[in-house]
Motif scaffolding. Structure first.
Motif, mmCIF file in Angstrom:
data_model
loop_
_atom_site.group_PDB
_atom_site.id
_atom_site.type_symbol
_atom_site.label_atom_id
_atom_site.label_comp_id
_atom_site.label_asym_id
_atom_site.label_seq_id
_atom_site.Cartn_x
_atom_site.Cartn_y
_atom_site.Cartn_z
ATOM 1 N N GLU A 169 19.803 56.465 -4.381
ATOM 2 C CA GLU A 169 21.146 56.758 -4.878
ATOM 3 C C GLU A 169 22.083 55.571 -4.682
ATOM 4 O O GLU A 169 22.932 55.288 -5.527
ATOM 5 C CB GLU A 169 21.708 57.988 -4.157
ATOM 6 C CG GLU A 169 23.011 58.509 -4.744
ATOM 7 C CD GLU A 169 23.483 59.793 -4.086
ATOM 8 O OE1 GLU A 169 24.704 60.017 -4.057
ATOM 9 O OE2 GLU A 169 22.632 60.556 -3.594
ATOM 10 N N ASP A 170 21.918 54.869 -3.552
ATOM 11 C CA ASP A 170 22.777 53.720 -3.249
ATOM 12 C C ASP A 170 22.259 52.415 -3.843
ATOM 13 O O ASP A 170 23.041 51.609 -4.359
ATOM 14 C CB ASP A 170 22.900 53.547 -1.735
ATOM 15 C CG ASP A 170 23.696 54.659 -1.078
ATOM 16 O OD1 ASP A 170 24.289 55.472 -1.799
ATOM 17 O OD2 ASP A 170 23.724 54.711 0.165
ATOM 18 N N LYS B 85 31.110 53.645 -2.666
ATOM 19 C CA LYS B 85 30.326 54.886 -2.523
ATOM 20 C C LYS B 85 29.897 55.036 -1.081
ATOM 21 O O LYS B 85 29.196 54.179 -0.544
ATOM 22 C CB LYS B 85 29.097 54.844 -3.430
ATOM 23 C CG LYS B 85 28.251 56.102 -3.326
ATOM 24 C CD LYS B 85 26.908 55.941 -3.983
ATOM 25 C CE LYS B 85 26.046 57.177 -3.747
ATOM 26 N NZ LYS B 85 25.815 57.425 -2.296
ATOM 27 N N LYS B 86 30.287 56.112 -0.452
ATOM 28 C CA LYS B 86 29.901 56.361 0.930
ATOM 29 C C LYS B 86 28.417 56.711 1.026
ATOM 30 O O LYS B 86 27.862 57.364 0.149
ATOM 31 C CB LYS B 86 30.738 57.496 1.530
ATOM 32 C CG LYS B 86 32.197 57.132 1.743
ATOM 33 C CD LYS B 86 32.942 58.251 2.463
ATOM 34 C CE LYS B 86 34.389 57.847 2.726
ATOM 35 N NZ LYS B 86 35.134 58.924 3.432
ATOM 36 N N ARG B 87 27.805 56.280 2.082
ATOM 37 C CA ARG B 87 26.391 56.531 2.298
ATOM 38 C C ARG B 87 26.152 58.004 2.596
ATOM 39 O O ARG B 87 26.892 58.625 3.365
ATOM 40 C CB ARG B 87 25.894 55.669 3.459
ATOM 41 C CG ARG B 87 24.442 55.927 3.856
ATOM 42 C CD ARG B 87 24.008 55.020 4.974
ATOM 43 N NE ARG B 87 22.653 55.308 5.414
ATOM 44 C CZ ARG B 87 21.983 54.591 6.302
ATOM 45 N NH1 ARG B 87 22.560 53.530 6.846
ATOM 46 N NH2 ARG B 87 20.754 54.913 6.633
ATOM 47 N N THR B 88 25.105 58.556 2.000
ATOM 48 C CA THR B 88 24.725 59.948 2.262
ATOM 49 C C THR B 88 23.304 60.072 2.801
ATOM 50 O O THR B 88 22.958 61.098 3.389
ATOM 51 C CB THR B 88 24.851 60.793 0.979
ATOM 52 O OG1 THR B 88 24.052 60.200 -0.057
ATOM 53 C CG2 THR B 88 26.298 60.875 0.525
ATOM 54 N N ASN B 89 22.466 59.056 2.597
ATOM 55 C CA ASN B 89 21.089 59.138 3.071
ATOM 56 C C ASN B 89 21.029 59.022 4.594
ATOM 57 O O ASN B 89 21.937 58.490 5.234
ATOM 58 C CB ASN B 89 20.216 58.058 2.416
ATOM 59 C CG ASN B 89 20.702 56.654 2.716
ATOM 60 O OD1 ASN B 89 20.579 56.173 3.835
ATOM 61 N ND2 ASN B 89 21.278 55.983 1.709
#
Length: 260
Positions: free
Chosen positions: A34-35, A237-241
């Motif tokens: 996603e990132d 974009k903030k990290r979510t993983n």
């Protein structure tokens, strides 16, 4: 963090294939997609669709064997020149461009790009266009004031850079010095598009921890302005993983143009 305790990308080198497998592959267990893949692809497609980024020459100064962020550029620039710091990374890229056995598989990115754009072109045709546009993969020397000396390149209409400044900069002064060197490769009015990790200190590749310059959005913005750029677009974009392979907090995309 003391950079002396970690592997330095441009001094010690990295396992370029290992980096691609861990952070950019299409494997189900690869959690960074996603990132590292979707966000850059979506950001560039949107930027190119705006229509003001086009010309004869695009220069890419990025990390390792990365090429996926260039998949949309071939439609807007006649020639793409790829510059890399390490020989191993150049070999990795040329293996893919030449279609050699053992080349990294970017088909997941090709499919994503085709899907996002709603293209009717076959995947094979689209990937072939990208490879045709990559006319030169050259080595640069970051220690020189003119990083391409003795080669003289034509000034570029646009430059892309993914993660490189994060890995080669030990501190703010380093970052500014390298950014100004990059700027010298651009025409007045030319555009630069940066992808970077924010608030990170390391990335793990195999058994090695690679040093990351820890910085935030405010610093990136200020650095570009101080280097003579006008920011056109900035998205974070903030990290979510979840993974302990690396500790960055967010990904940033910035598009800016060089003042005339």
């Amino acid at each position: 963090m003391d950079p002396g305790t970690y592997t330095l990308y441009h001094v010690d080198g990295i396992d370029s294939r290992g980096a691609l497998e861990q952070y950019f592959s299409g494997k189900d267990e690869m959690v960074f997609g996603e990132d590292s893949i979707i966000f850059p692809t979506e950001s560039l497609i949107k930027t190119f669709k705006e229509g003001h980024l086009k010309g004869d020459i695009l220069i890419d100064l990025s990390v390792g064997g990365l090429v996926h962020h260039l998949f949309g550029a071939c439609e807007f620039f006649k020639h793409i020149i790829v510059l890399r710091v390490r020989d191993r990374c150049i070999l990795e890229l040329k293996r893919w461009v030449d279609g050699r056995t053992g080349a990294f598989d970017w088909s997941h990115v090709t499919q994503l790009h085709v899907d996002l754009k709603g293209c009717t072109d076959a995947m094979q045709d689209h990937e072939g266009k990208v490879k045709s546009a990559l006319e030169h993969v050259l080595k640069c020397d970051l220690h020189k004031e003119d990083i391409m000396d003795p080669i003289v390149l034509p000034l570029a209409d646009c430059m892309t850079s993914a993660l490189l400044l994060d890995l080669i900069s030990r501190d703010q002064e380093d970052y500014m010095r390298y950014l100004k060197k990059f700027s010298k490769l651009l025409k007045p009015g030319g555009h630069i598009m940066l992808f970077a990790c924010l608030e990170g200190t390391y990335a793990t590749i195999g058994k090695e921890k690679i040093y990351f310059f820890n910085h935030d959005e405010d610093f990136v913005r200020k650095a570009l302005v101080d280097a003579g750029f006008v920011i056109d677009n900035c998205k974070v974009k903030k990290r979510t993983n979840v993974s302990d392979l690396t500790d960055y907090k967010a990904i940033i995309f910035v598009s800016a143009h060089k003042e005339k």
